[in-house]
Design an enzyme around this catalytic site. Sequence first.
Site, mmCIF file in Angstrom:
data_model
loop_
_atom_site.group_PDB
_atom_site.id
_atom_site.type_symbol
_atom_site.label_atom_id
_atom_site.label_comp_id
_atom_site.label_asym_id
_atom_site.label_seq_id
_atom_site.Cartn_x
_atom_site.Cartn_y
_atom_site.Cartn_z
ATOM 1 N N GLU A 185 18.961 21.830 21.359
ATOM 2 C CA GLU A 185 18.941 23.213 20.878
ATOM 3 C C GLU A 185 20.292 23.647 20.325
ATOM 4 O OE1 GLU A 185 16.384 24.874 20.265
ATOM 5 O OE2 GLU A 185 15.053 23.410 21.165
ATOM 6 N N THR A 198 21.329 24.351 12.020
ATOM 7 C CA THR A 198 21.242 22.987 11.516
ATOM 8 C C THR A 198 19.782 22.589 11.422
ATOM 9 O OG1 THR A 198 23.334 22.478 12.617
ATOM 10 C CG2 THR A 198 22.004 20.624 11.885
ATOM 11 N N TYR A 214 19.352 33.003 22.651
ATOM 12 C CA TYR A 214 18.368 32.046 22.147
ATOM 13 C C TYR A 214 18.364 30.756 22.956
ATOM 14 C CZ TYR A 214 16.418 28.120 19.840
ATOM 15 O OH TYR A 214 15.707 26.992 19.629
ATOM 16 N N ASP A 240 14.691 32.208 17.649
ATOM 17 C CA ASP A 240 15.643 31.737 16.645
ATOM 18 C C ASP A 240 15.240 32.305 15.284
ATOM 19 O OD1 ASP A 240 13.425 30.312 15.909
ATOM 20 O OD2 ASP A 240 14.434 28.373 15.819
#
Length: 424
Positions: A100, A106, A183, A201
Amino acid sequence: MLRLLGIGVRGLEPRASWPPSRHSTKLSYTPLARGIILHPMVISTSGSAAKHAQSRSGPTNSERPSRSATAALLAWFRASRRPLPWRTAWRDPYRVLVSEVMLQQTQVAAAVPYYLRWVERFPTLEALAAADEAEALALWSGLGYYGRARRLHAAARAVVASGSPGLPADLAGLRALPGIGPYTAGAVMALAHNQRAPAIDGNVIRVLSRVDALEEGGKAAGLRSVEAAWLRLAPRRAMRHYAEALMELGATVCSPTGPDCGRCPLKVVCLAGIRGNATAYPVPSKRPAVTAVAHACALVRGDDAVLLVRQTEAGLWQGMLEMPRAEVQAAEAPQDAAVRALLAVTGLRGDLIRAWPTVRHSVTRYRVTLHPFEFSLPDRWRASDALEAQWVRVSSLASAPLPAAQRRALVSAFGSAARGANAG
DNA sequence: AATCCGGGGAG
DNA sequence: CTCCCAGGATT
């Protein structure tokens, strides 16, 4: 018209009236649903027959259709999810955390090779804590946002130092660790511990902003609405799959500019999709103007080696190795800035040998042009004269903690020997 | 609430 | 080329 149908009016029907054991609402996500909902005839069925009509025509964001939509989402995920290395039957909280953190800012394809190398070298939290920060940064080299690696390493050390057997298994404990925000803490709780913890997210913000037609999805206020939507649609038990399915949906179907609403398992409850303007949500925040900046660096060859400096200052590339670098000032020639950078590290003015091709990269709102200049230093100079500087053998560049822009400059000078081991 | 941290993909 | 994307820490 949409209001007449009850769409978007939450709490219209009490949760208790829709036992989760009943799944007779599968009609509500047939492909016909969108056409039916917009038909005037449906409006005429409101009133005492409204409940019945809704069970057939489907779309509403009250409780019952959420259940079937959630079931559709989970079924879609079972059938469509990508086989990714961190998606194993059992989830190690540490590996969930690693994946994560890597997936922050990314994309999946970029993170996969890094993840594989990382868990091979650091299979456990203890292994990571025992390593030097520099080695962690080296494994992260090329992935960007190196503060993530520094904080992940610091988090591992904090847990080990506390004497705990592993990562905290609660939101507050996770949040207290460096690099773990709302998150990531939610993702660890949902994915590793199967807890009802919103993991929101950018993908989830987009999906749920469209489902509820929330314009402010990305803002602080909007985030609470997104969280409410997450909890409203959540299943009772399959929290892991649900949390991941929402993110997967955003990554593969509910894309930013080209959502494939026809194949979306949430189409019967998605207000934006029903209205046909999914891409209008969430409203993007205005992006700041891009500023062009120039940096110059000094490339100095030693005996099959290159002079590098560990960046100790907070900010750009902290902890990473790079060639001596300075920002080019207004009205300053890039070459002069490179001389200045070398002087700051070695106390010497090198002799210019040549200029290497510039490297361009983007740093948030900055567009940086890096100007590499090669210099020679007097033979009497040794790297030990400068604490921060060190000679790094060309053969070691592949495993050195270099930022991508610096690595690209070194590849042009030293060839593929300087290329990173992680990717490219 | 705004700003800073690097990269890469899509067009 | 240009445009777009994205968590956490800091202030």
